[in-house]
Design a protein around this motif. Sequence first.
Motif, short mmCIF file in Angstrom:
data_model
loop_
_atom_site.label_atom_id
_atom_site.label_comp_id
_atom_site.label_asym_id
_atom_site.label_seq_id
_atom_site.Cartn_x
_atom_site.Cartn_y
_atom_site.Cartn_z
N LEU A 1 -6.28 -8.26 -1.54
CA LEU A 1 -7.29 -7.26 -1.21
C LEU A 1 -8.19 -7.78 -0.10
O LEU A 1 -8.19 -8.97 0.22
N SER B 1 -16.15 -5.21 -4.60
CA SER B 1 -15.02 -6.16 -4.60
C SER B 1 -15.27 -7.34 -5.54
O SER B 1 -14.36 -7.78 -6.25
N ASP C 1 -0.98 6.47 -5.12
CA ASP C 1 -1.21 5.99 -6.48
C ASP C 1 0.02 6.17 -7.37
O ASP C 1 0.43 5.24 -8.09
N PHE D 1 -6.02 -1.97 -1.68
CA PHE D 1 -7.44 -2.29 -1.54
C PHE D 1 -7.67 -3.22 -0.34
O PHE D 1 -8.21 -4.32 -0.47
N THR E 1 -5.30 3.45 2.01
CA THR E 1 -6.23 2.33 1.78
C THR E 1 -7.48 2.84 1.06
O THR E 1 -7.92 3.97 1.29
N LYS E 2 -8.04 2.01 0.21
CA LYS E 2 -9.19 2.44 -0.59
C LYS E 2 -9.90 1.24 -1.17
O LYS E 2 -9.39 0.10 -1.15
N ALA E 3 -11.11 1.51 -1.72
CA ALA E 3 -11.89 0.47 -2.37
C ALA E 3 -11.24 0.07 -3.69
O ALA E 3 -10.53 0.88 -4.32
N PRO E 4 -11.43 -1.18 -4.12
CA PRO E 4 -10.90 -1.61 -5.42
C PRO E 4 -11.34 -0.67 -6.53
O PRO E 4 -12.51 -0.27 -6.60
N ASP E 5 -10.40 -0.31 -7.38
CA ASP E 5 -10.62 0.67 -8.44
C ASP E 5 -10.05 0.08 -9.73
O ASP E 5 -8.83 0.05 -9.91
N TRP F 1 -14.88 -4.18 0.89
CA TRP F 1 -15.23 -2.98 0.15
C TRP F 1 -16.38 -3.25 -0.83
O TRP F 1 -16.42 -4.31 -1.46
N PHE G 1 -14.64 -6.50 -9.12
CA PHE G 1 -13.20 -6.32 -9.33
C PHE G 1 -12.50 -7.67 -9.40
O PHE G 1 -11.64 -7.88 -10.28
N THR H 1 0.82 -1.21 0.00
CA THR H 1 0.00 0.00 0.00
C THR H 1 0.86 1.26 0.00
O THR H 1 1.79 1.41 0.80
#
Length: 398
Positions: A170, A177, A97, A130, A146-150, A174, A180, A94
């Motif tokens: 992951l 997910s 970006d 994620f 940290t973040k939601a799958p993109d 989220w 993704f 992590t």
Amino acid sequence: MPRSVTKVNGIHYKTKQPVTIHIEHGRIQSLHPLDAEIRQAALPWVAPGLVDLQINGYFGADFNTIPIAEGAVERATRGLWRQGVTTYFPTVITNGDAEIEQAMRSIAAACAADPVSAAAAPGIHLEGPFISPEDGPRGAHDRSFTKAPDWPLFQRWQEAAQGRIKIVTLSPEWPGSAEFIERCVEQGVIVSIGHTAASPEQIAEAVQAGARMSTHLGNGAHLSLPRHPNYIWEQLSRDELAACVIADGFHLPDSVLKVTLRAKGEKALLVSDAVYLSGMEPGLYENHIGGRVVLTPEGRLHLAEHPGLLAGSAQLLPWGISHLLDSGLAELDTAWEMASLRPSALLNLPSQSGLAPGAPADLVLFELKRPQGVKIIQTYKLGERVFDSASPAKEANA
């Protein structure tokens, strides 16, 4: 320089019989019983090269200090030969970006420029971002990233990596997910559940979507969990999930290792999750993740101000194999295959064939002594001797 060989003698790790392995063009051509006049007692063991799905760095070469230092991938590749590791997945954790994108470009460029590293590192493991933002499951990962799958973001990183991302860790807690995960599976990327606080329903949905692995199961978790249900039991019970464990004797009690091995059977895998301080001398270090850390003479890496808290893993796969043997948790063939054939099979690598005709000649010769454990004598990559303990400095610089 590496030395091409035509045959290797040793005691087969599985059959325990002395064999000669004949090699042609980097592959195993045949195996034959060893001539009787060569005494078995004088031979080392011979086994497939070790495969580590989670290497954050080794001996000062770090895949998570951005920018990644020039030559880090090449140094790690050659350094890991000393540990019998012929295949590994550089692991990027992590981060921001742009920083993750830069890490992907650096690793891909290093592999493109160095065929040796390209052969040893068939893919990259993206561990985060994620993942769960909660304390405990998040581990040492930076919460702010940290973040939601993109999916578009992942595609950007995959393009930077030149398609080399092969594993994504992951947490399916989220929203989005499952979709993704399905897209990853369509592109041939293994999805692993880890650093998670997911509910049983979310884990079930992830498995249905195609998740096939658990990242260092039992670590990256809350200090206290409901007795049941909880996300560790749920992953243990899912036959579809292979379970990676860190068997260094510090990350998991032997009782947990025993239960995991029994529950998962042939889907129990060993990883090191080694950080860049692995291979270094004991002492006090300043770490970019966690601040000041101590590597003890016993091999444990912990926070300097909080000795009860681990600061990552500093031991490689031979250490984990030795621990399983010394603890009576596994026999040699099982322990070795947890760190070689099983991860190869999960990633569908050519090395999954092991010591069989036609397989890549990725081999390790080693001694097995108690209580010292596994000692790597020689390592071969595609039929070339790339490490020899009799001349480690020369071979390591090949």
